[in-house]
Design an enzyme around this catalytic site. Structure first.
Site, mmCIF file in Angstrom:
data_model
loop_
_atom_site.group_PDB
_atom_site.id
_atom_site.type_symbol
_atom_site.label_atom_id
_atom_site.label_comp_id
_atom_site.label_asym_id
_atom_site.label_seq_id
_atom_site.Cartn_x
_atom_site.Cartn_y
_atom_site.Cartn_z
ATOM 1 N N CYS A 182 9.547 -141.367 -51.980
ATOM 2 C CA CYS A 182 10.526 -142.446 -51.844
ATOM 3 C C CYS A 182 9.686 -143.706 -51.721
ATOM 4 C CB CYS A 182 11.367 -142.219 -50.586
ATOM 5 S SG CYS A 182 12.403 -143.634 -50.163
ATOM 6 N N THR A 183 10.041 -144.729 -52.474
ATOM 7 C CA THR A 183 9.178 -145.922 -52.482
ATOM 8 C C THR A 183 9.195 -146.663 -51.146
ATOM 9 O OG1 THR A 183 10.958 -147.161 -53.549
ATOM 10 C CG2 THR A 183 9.224 -146.284 -54.970
ATOM 11 N N HIS A 184 10.125 -146.336 -50.270
ATOM 12 C CA HIS A 184 10.107 -146.923 -48.927
ATOM 13 C C HIS A 184 9.032 -146.291 -48.038
ATOM 14 C CE1 HIS A 184 14.055 -148.495 -50.008
ATOM 15 N NE2 HIS A 184 14.065 -149.212 -48.903
ATOM 16 N N TYR B 293 20.443 -145.732 -51.421
ATOM 17 C CA TYR B 293 20.938 -144.989 -52.579
ATOM 18 C C TYR B 293 20.876 -143.474 -52.316
ATOM 19 C CZ TYR B 293 20.610 -148.967 -55.934
ATOM 20 O OH TYR B 293 20.770 -150.137 -56.626
ATOM 21 N N GLY B 294 19.921 -143.094 -51.461
ATOM 22 C CA GLY B 294 19.574 -141.675 -51.334
ATOM 23 C C GLY B 294 20.643 -140.775 -50.758
ATOM 24 N N ASP C 252 14.882 -151.574 -57.050
ATOM 25 C CA ASP C 252 14.959 -150.523 -56.023
ATOM 26 C C ASP C 252 16.218 -150.804 -55.221
ATOM 27 O OD1 ASP C 252 14.083 -148.360 -54.281
ATOM 28 O OD2 ASP C 252 13.549 -149.885 -52.814
ATOM 29 N N SER C 253 16.575 -149.869 -54.360
ATOM 30 C CA SER C 253 17.740 -150.096 -53.502
ATOM 31 C C SER C 253 17.470 -151.185 -52.459
ATOM 32 C CB SER C 253 18.109 -148.792 -52.788
ATOM 33 O OG SER C 253 17.010 -148.352 -52.013
ATOM 34 N N GLU D 149 13.643 -150.464 -43.979
ATOM 35 C CA GLU D 149 14.479 -151.645 -44.278
ATOM 36 C C GLU D 149 14.591 -152.548 -43.054
ATOM 37 O OE1 GLU D 149 16.172 -152.925 -47.000
ATOM 38 O OE2 GLU D 149 15.145 -151.429 -48.208
ATOM 39 N N CYS E 298 12.283 -146.795 -57.735
ATOM 40 C CA CYS E 298 13.069 -146.051 -56.762
ATOM 41 C C CYS E 298 13.080 -144.604 -57.226
ATOM 42 C CB CYS E 298 14.487 -146.626 -56.738
ATOM 43 S SG CYS E 298 15.667 -145.652 -55.804
ATOM 44 N N ASN E 299 12.649 -143.708 -56.357
ATOM 45 C CA ASN E 299 12.607 -142.293 -56.755
ATOM 46 C C ASN E 299 14.008 -141.726 -56.968
ATOM 47 O OD1 ASN E 299 9.633 -141.100 -56.322
ATOM 48 N ND2 ASN E 299 10.015 -142.764 -54.905
ATOM 49 N N THR E 300 14.938 -142.148 -56.102
ATOM 50 C CA THR E 300 16.300 -141.620 -56.209
ATOM 51 C C THR E 300 16.894 -142.003 -57.563
ATOM 52 O OG1 THR E 300 16.498 -141.952 -53.833
ATOM 53 C CG2 THR E 300 18.535 -141.562 -55.044
HETATM 54 N N1 DGL Z 1 13.390 -146.325 -52.249
HETATM 55 C C1 DGL Z 1 14.276 -145.396 -52.847
HETATM 56 C C2 DGL Z 1 13.588 -144.143 -53.313
HETATM 57 O O1 DGL Z 1 12.444 -144.255 -53.723
HETATM 58 C C3 DGL Z 1 15.623 -145.166 -52.255
HETATM 59 C C4 DGL Z 1 15.802 -145.141 -50.791
HETATM 60 C C5 DGL Z 1 17.280 -145.191 -50.524
HETATM 61 O O2 DGL Z 1 17.873 -146.208 -50.895
HETATM 62 O O3 DGL Z 1 17.845 -144.224 -50.001
HETATM 63 O O4 DGL Z 1 14.141 -143.086 -53.335
#
Ligand code: DGL
Length: 277
Positions: free
Chosen positions: A194-196, A47-48, A15-16, A158, A78-80
């Site tokens: 988003c996994t966050h 990453y998003g 993931d990011s 984060e 990571c969804n992105t």
């Molecule tokens: N956790 C990531 C996701 O699921 C990316 C969040 C990010 O880095 O912007 O999209």
């Protein structure tokens, strides 16, 4: 790419940052005998908000690193990165099985919703690519899908500021316009795309109200991993729990601090290996 898959090898995830730990936790619960190696690209989070080219480059470098260490299956936690790079990763790393989080998340949302009115909370890139809208409509063609980019929630997660007045204010800022539309238009499923975002589920719940189901992809992704490993004869047969290796590209200290909360056990910076991609 020369990839060799073998049941003794760990499952790789990336993931990011810390968000994918929510998927790691679900996997640990579902497949305790498996060893896992998790890479958080904390030097380059988020990453998003990056271009698709950059996300693909980062995802490829993260996977190169995990493959070089030897993994039998990759989870793009990571969804992105799932939205932007899953097919190129599958092509490049064939025959390595590669599982993303968007399809399992969409399946969980469709299963949780009666009216098929979904609100997807995700990063800017995932929203721009309509990854969830497509995946949900592939399963429920008449579904109504709204997508809202909530990039700031990634930074809060984060930072470890996942609860409290600031997280509440940010969640309300994103969700008040949805609530203002009135009860007929309210979603009955809110997808944490988003996994966050499972890390900020409480502020999201307070902002959206008690009605809708809050859905994330961690459990369904873990189920999909179990199915694929079983089908390929790659499950590790052991009474002993598998090992967990944590890698980050920067900030072992902060990763350990935030990560400990999500994994539910203490971590110190020495439990996190800092790597350069
Ligand atoms: N956790 C990531 C996701 O699921 C990316 C969040 C990010 O880095 O912007 O999209």
């Amino acid at each position: 790419m020369n990839v060799r898959v073998d049941p003794a090898q760990p499952i790789g995830l990336f993931d990011s940052g810390v968000g994918g730990l929510t998927v790691l936790r679900a996997l640990r619960r579902r497949l305790p005998a498996e060893s896992m190696i998790y890479l958080g690209d904390t030097a380059r989070v988020p990453y998003g908000t990056k271009s698709p080219q950059s996300v693909l480059r980062y995802a490829t470098q993260a996977t190169d690193h995990l493959v070089a260490r030897g993994i039998k299956l990759l989870v793009v936690a990571c969804n992105t990165a799932s939205a932007l790079s899953i097919e190129p990763l599958r092509d490049r790393f064939d025959p390595l099985p590669v599982i993303g989080v968007v399809e399992p998340g969409a399946a969980a949302a469709v299963a949780a919703s009666r009216r098929q009115r979904h609100l997807v909370l995700a990063t800017e890139s995932t929203v721009t690519h309509h990854a969830y809208a497509r995946a949900i409509r592939a399963l429920a063609p008449d579904a109504h899908v709204d997508e809202v980019a909530c990039s700031l929630l990634v930074s809060l997660a984060e930072e470890g500021w996942s609860d409290g007045p600031i997280a509440d204010a940010v969640a309300r800022e994103y969700l008040d316009p949805v609530r203002a539309r009135g009860s007929d238009e309210m979603p009955d499923s809110v997808v944490l795309g988003c996994t966050h975002f499972p890390l900020v589920a409480e502020p999201i719940r307070r902002a959206i109200g008690a009605g809708p189901a809050i859905v994330d992809s961690a459990t369904t992704t873990a189920e999909e991993v179990a199915t694929v490993l079983g089908r390929m004869g790659l499950l590790r047969q052991s009474e002993q729990p598998g090992a967990t290796t944590l890698l980050a590209t920067d900030g072992a200290e902060r990763f350990a601090k935030v990560g400990a909360r999500f994994l539910g056990h203490p971590l110190s910076a020495s439990d996190v290996e800092v790597v350069d991609l």
